[in-house]
Design an enzyme around this catalytic site. Sequence first.
Site, PDB file in Angstrom:
ATOM      1  N   ASP A  34       0.963  -1.037  -0.320  1.00 29.67           N
ATOM      2  CA  ASP A  34      -0.242   0.159   0.271  1.00 29.67           C
ATOM      3  C   ASP A  34       0.972   1.496   0.376  1.00 29.67           C
ATOM      4  O   ASP A  34       1.168   1.773   1.113  1.00 29.67           O
ATOM      5  CB  ASP A  34      -1.240  -0.216   1.302  1.00 29.67           C
ATOM      6  N   ASP A 218      -1.415   5.575  -4.997  1.00 28.58           N
ATOM      7  CA  ASP A 218      -1.972   4.953  -4.165  1.00 28.58           C
ATOM      8  C   ASP A 218      -1.977   3.728  -4.817  1.00 28.58           C
ATOM      9  O   ASP A 218      -3.139   2.913  -5.570  1.00 28.58           O
ATOM     10  CB  ASP A 218      -3.038   5.331  -3.188  1.00 28.58           C
TER      11      ASP A 218
END
Length: 326
Positions: A34, A218
């Site tokens: 992430d 992201d």
Amino acid sequence: NFGTVETIPEAFDREYLSPVQIGTPPQTVNLNFDTGSADLWVNTNETPENQQNGQVEYNPTLSSTAKKMEGATWDITYGDGSASSGIVYTDVVSIGGVTVQSQAVESAQQVSSSFQADAASSGLLGLAYGTINTVQPVQQKTFFENAMNDLASPLFTVNLMKQAAGSYDFGYINASEYTGEIQYTPVDNSRGFWGFNPSGFQVGNSSFNASSWYAIADTGTSLLLLPSGMVDIYWSAVSGAKFDALQGGYTFPCNTTLPSFTFGVEEYRGVIPGHFMNYAAITKTTCFGGIQSSDALGFSIFGDVALKAQFVVFDGGDNTLGWANK
Ligand SMILES: N[C@H]1[C@H](O)[C@@H](Sc2ccccc2)[C@@H]2OC[C@H]1O2
């Protein structure tokens, strides 16, 4: 020192999971890498059984190199409202042959419902800046930050694919993973993210709309979230598309041919094929769009819908992002 690890998409490319080795002897868990957060947390023997759904666990009591970080705790809430918290160990962590001898590994003592339901994922591996790591009282570094100085080059690259295996490479740029030239652009890491300023957008073969705004790269976000003005322009080009408040975004007739979406980074043009904007079918005939509004968040997110069309270099040496088509 350098390494590469595969990353495998779950259904709808909603997330991508990669194998990580923790402890001695190594315990392999599949984690969601992430770039939008900076905690490495994992389901363990300390995660309540009623908060799990068969996830593979890391068990520090079975690792001869695990050490409890006395008094340390962590507690994180993500952009989508999901949350987790617990205590902290240090242990040996390896990814694709790159090893960090003493990495903060956060043990989940509480996970919220979406994590409980996600049987394939044993946790998250944060790759944002350590300035947003949630461990207290002493903030911890990410795997990449701990490994960076030993890497041949202080960077990692992300090559997500639509419904196919891709890779995270650490310490080197694999020229076979992209086409053309890589366009580098400065990162604004003031909020702990890999932030950057796109330079505009274009729907299908129409003209390019120059515009500068703030967005983050992201890997943990599934969709491409943009200012509603751009989103409205995209979906106005799709016959039958409509904003459906009940579904929480734009839907469209699944049999519609979708236009591509091109974004600018300085002079570079990143092209996302039209069918990448078909995220998932809601019914046999109605599909949910992969481009949705970021207005409620307050900033744009280039999530997996965009990233899986690109090769992206996350350079922690000069704090730049590199973009290339593939
Ligand atoms: N950076 C992202 C993060 O990885 C996810 S956490 C997550 C929650 C459930 C399932 C999988 C992951 C959440 O959505 C956007 C932002 O916060």
